[in-house]
Design an enzyme around this catalytic site. Structure first.
Site, short mmCIF file in Angstrom:
data_model
loop_
_atom_site.label_atom_id
_atom_site.label_comp_id
_atom_site.label_asym_id
_atom_site.label_seq_id
_atom_site.Cartn_x
_atom_site.Cartn_y
_atom_site.Cartn_z
N ARG A 103 17.51 58.65 15.68
CA ARG A 103 18.57 57.91 14.98
C ARG A 103 18.25 57.75 13.49
O ARG A 103 19.13 57.78 12.65
CB ARG A 103 18.76 56.54 15.64
CG ARG A 103 19.85 55.68 15.05
CD ARG A 103 20.02 54.39 15.82
NE ARG A 103 20.65 54.60 17.11
CZ ARG A 103 20.03 54.50 18.28
NH1 ARG A 103 18.73 54.20 18.34
NH2 ARG A 103 20.67 54.69 19.41
N TYR A 104 16.98 57.54 13.16
CA TYR A 104 16.54 57.34 11.78
C TYR A 104 15.72 58.54 11.34
O TYR A 104 15.04 59.17 12.15
CB TYR A 104 15.68 56.08 11.67
CG TYR A 104 16.35 54.82 12.16
CD1 TYR A 104 17.28 54.14 11.37
CD2 TYR A 104 16.04 54.29 13.41
CE1 TYR A 104 17.88 52.97 11.81
CE2 TYR A 104 16.64 53.12 13.87
CZ TYR A 104 17.55 52.47 13.07
OH TYR A 104 18.15 51.32 13.51
N ARG A 107 11.65 58.33 12.19
CA ARG A 107 11.11 57.92 13.49
C ARG A 107 12.02 58.34 14.64
O ARG A 107 13.22 58.49 14.46
CB ARG A 107 10.87 56.41 13.54
CG ARG A 107 12.07 55.56 13.20
CD ARG A 107 11.59 54.18 12.73
NE ARG A 107 12.65 53.24 12.42
CZ ARG A 107 13.30 53.20 11.25
NH1 ARG A 107 13.02 54.08 10.31
NH2 ARG A 107 14.23 52.29 11.03
N CYS A 116 10.53 50.63 35.45
CA CYS A 116 9.92 49.42 34.89
C CYS A 116 9.21 48.66 36.00
O CYS A 116 9.63 48.73 37.17
CB CYS A 116 10.99 48.51 34.27
SG CYS A 116 11.92 49.23 32.92
N CYS A 120 14.91 43.49 33.95
CA CYS A 120 15.60 42.37 33.32
C CYS A 120 17.10 42.47 33.63
O CYS A 120 17.67 43.56 33.57
CB CYS A 120 15.38 42.39 31.81
SG CYS A 120 13.64 42.41 31.32
N CYS A 123 19.24 44.11 30.67
CA CYS A 123 18.72 45.33 30.08
C CYS A 123 19.83 46.20 29.49
O CYS A 123 20.83 46.47 30.14
CB CYS A 123 17.96 46.12 31.14
SG CYS A 123 17.33 47.71 30.55
N ARG A 125 19.55 49.34 28.89
CA ARG A 125 19.51 50.65 29.53
C ARG A 125 19.67 50.53 31.05
O ARG A 125 19.23 51.39 31.81
CB ARG A 125 18.20 51.38 29.20
CG ARG A 125 18.10 51.83 27.75
CD ARG A 125 17.04 52.91 27.56
NE ARG A 125 17.01 53.33 26.16
CZ ARG A 125 16.05 53.02 25.29
NH1 ARG A 125 15.03 52.27 25.68
NH2 ARG A 125 16.10 53.44 24.04
N ASP A 284 22.48 43.11 23.30
CA ASP A 284 23.33 44.30 23.25
C ASP A 284 24.48 44.17 24.25
O ASP A 284 24.40 43.44 25.24
CB ASP A 284 22.50 45.54 23.58
CG ASP A 284 21.43 45.82 22.53
OD1 ASP A 284 21.77 45.74 21.34
OD2 ASP A 284 20.28 46.09 22.91
N ASP A 321 21.82 45.54 17.07
CA ASP A 321 22.00 46.98 17.16
C ASP A 321 23.50 47.25 17.12
O ASP A 321 24.24 46.84 18.03
CB ASP A 321 21.40 47.53 18.45
CG ASP A 321 20.24 48.46 18.19
OD1 ASP A 321 20.43 49.39 17.39
OD2 ASP A 321 19.16 48.26 18.77
N LYS A 328 20.04 49.37 13.68
CA LYS A 328 19.86 47.92 13.60
C LYS A 328 20.28 47.39 12.24
O LYS A 328 20.07 48.05 11.21
CB LYS A 328 18.41 47.54 13.87
CG LYS A 328 17.94 47.77 15.30
CD LYS A 328 16.51 47.34 15.46
CE LYS A 328 16.06 47.52 16.90
NZ LYS A 328 16.02 48.96 17.29
#
Length: 357
Positions: A103-104, A107, A116, A120, A123, A125, A284, A321, A328
């Protein structure tokens, strides 16, 4: 002085199972029997897992327990609002090869695993974690690494998931060595809940796997001070004693950490555990998460509370985001308005014009 090896996991802890079903959760005394049907319905739609380390932190007598709220399924997860999305931060539109999000310019995200230790309930994702294609195969990992090698603007690789510290130590070591050999990659950053959710996993084999000539950081996901149990703090000490600096990421969550006292306690607890607060994420727009959402204005008020009341070490960046993959944006409060600057107590003061104004 040679650092001592971390203690081996307690035998009793090794025998306990992660809770994955409504029956498991009810048998552990963490939800009443009438809620089993509700939990089963949610589990059919989204992955469920609660590790023994986190289950031990839940107070079943407290209907507002902040740990339970994060991990025990809630029927409200099955109701999505029109604004919510399957891919709320636009990962897919920035994924040139499987396992990479670029995206950037400087990075990339590398997602070698989408499993996981704990899932959560908020989440971003959640539509992908725990699925059938949750681990990159050898060929897919090679293609992802080739992409990083071919793009010399990439300065940092953020390894996320899922939770990358769930990978076998040998697999982690291979990945770290491969990134270490890419000369333009100068920073490796792991994002993980493992130090909090499964602290016994932070043993010598994992610490050895994370040793790198390239600067390597671990971002610890933690949302409430109670998550920093003695076992979690000990796991973080093992990481820092191995020379790995720690930062944190926290999600702002209704009825978990959206009070001044809760957020202040969490940020101080993180710093006391040698974890520098990094991001406070605005939630999000993932499907079925509206009951966790805190208004942005309330989040800004919380940041104002932190300013001046806790050390500068305890100040995270409040970020959002932007939906659609636009990255972000910092959304914290602004203290300068024209020639007036606001102090930490809300007082406003004139700041003299600067040369060139």
């Amino acid at each position: 002085m040679t650092p001592s090896h971390p203690p081996a996991p307690h035998p009793a802890a090794a025998r306990r199972r992660t809770l994955r079903t409504a029956t498991d959760i009810a048998a552990a005394g963490l939800a009443p029997a009438p809620r089993m049907a509700e939990i089963e319905a949610v589990a059919e739609r989204y992955a469920v897992a609660i590790t023994p380390a986190l289950a031990d932190l839940i107070d079943p007598t407290d209907p507002n327990d902040p740990i339970a709220r994060q991990f025990i399924p809630d029927t409200r997860e099955l109701t999505a609002t029109p604004a919510e999305r399957a891919d709320p931060i636009g990962d897919d539109s920035h994924s040139p090869v499987k396992g990479i999000v670029h995206r950037y310019p400087d990075r990339v995200l590398l997602t070698p695993i989408l499993h996981c230790p704990v899932y959560c309930r908020f989440c971003f994702r959640r539509e992908k974690v725990g699925g059938e294609e949750a681990v990159l195969g050898d060929g897919e990992m090679a293609a992802a690494l080739d992409y990083i090698r071919a793009h010399r603007t990439i300065w940092e690789v953020v390894i996320t998931g899922g939770d990358p510290l769930m990978l076998p130590s040998s697999r982690l070591a291979e990945m770290v060595r491969a990134l270490d050999a890419i000369t333009h990659v100068r920073t490796i950053r792991f994002h993980s809940r493992v130090p909090v959710s499964d602290p016994d996993r932070i043993g010598q084999p994992l610490l050895d796997a994370l040793q790198s000539e390239t600067a390597l950081w671990v971002a610890v996901h933690c949302n409430h001070a109670r998550e920093l149990s003695e076992a979690a703090r000990a796991a973080c000490r093992r990481l820092t004693r191995a020379g790995i600096p720690l930062i944190s990421q926290t999600v702002l969550l209704k009825d978990v950490n959206d009070s001044p006292a809760a957020l202040e306690e969490l940020m101080r607890a993180l710093v006391a555990a040698r974890i520098k607060p990094y991001y406070l994420h605005h939630l999000d727009l993932a499907h079925g998460t509206d009951h966790f959402r805190v208004p942005i204005a309330a989040g800004q008020d919380l940041m104002r509370h932190l300013r001046g009341r806790v050390s500068g070490l305890c100040q995270p960046s409040y970020v959002l985001d932007i939906p659609g993959g636009h990255g972000k944006a910092p959304i914290g409060p602004v203290y300068l308005d024209g020639d007036r600057v606001e102090d930490w107590q809300g007082g406003r003061h004139r700041y003299p014009p600067e040369r060139g104004d």
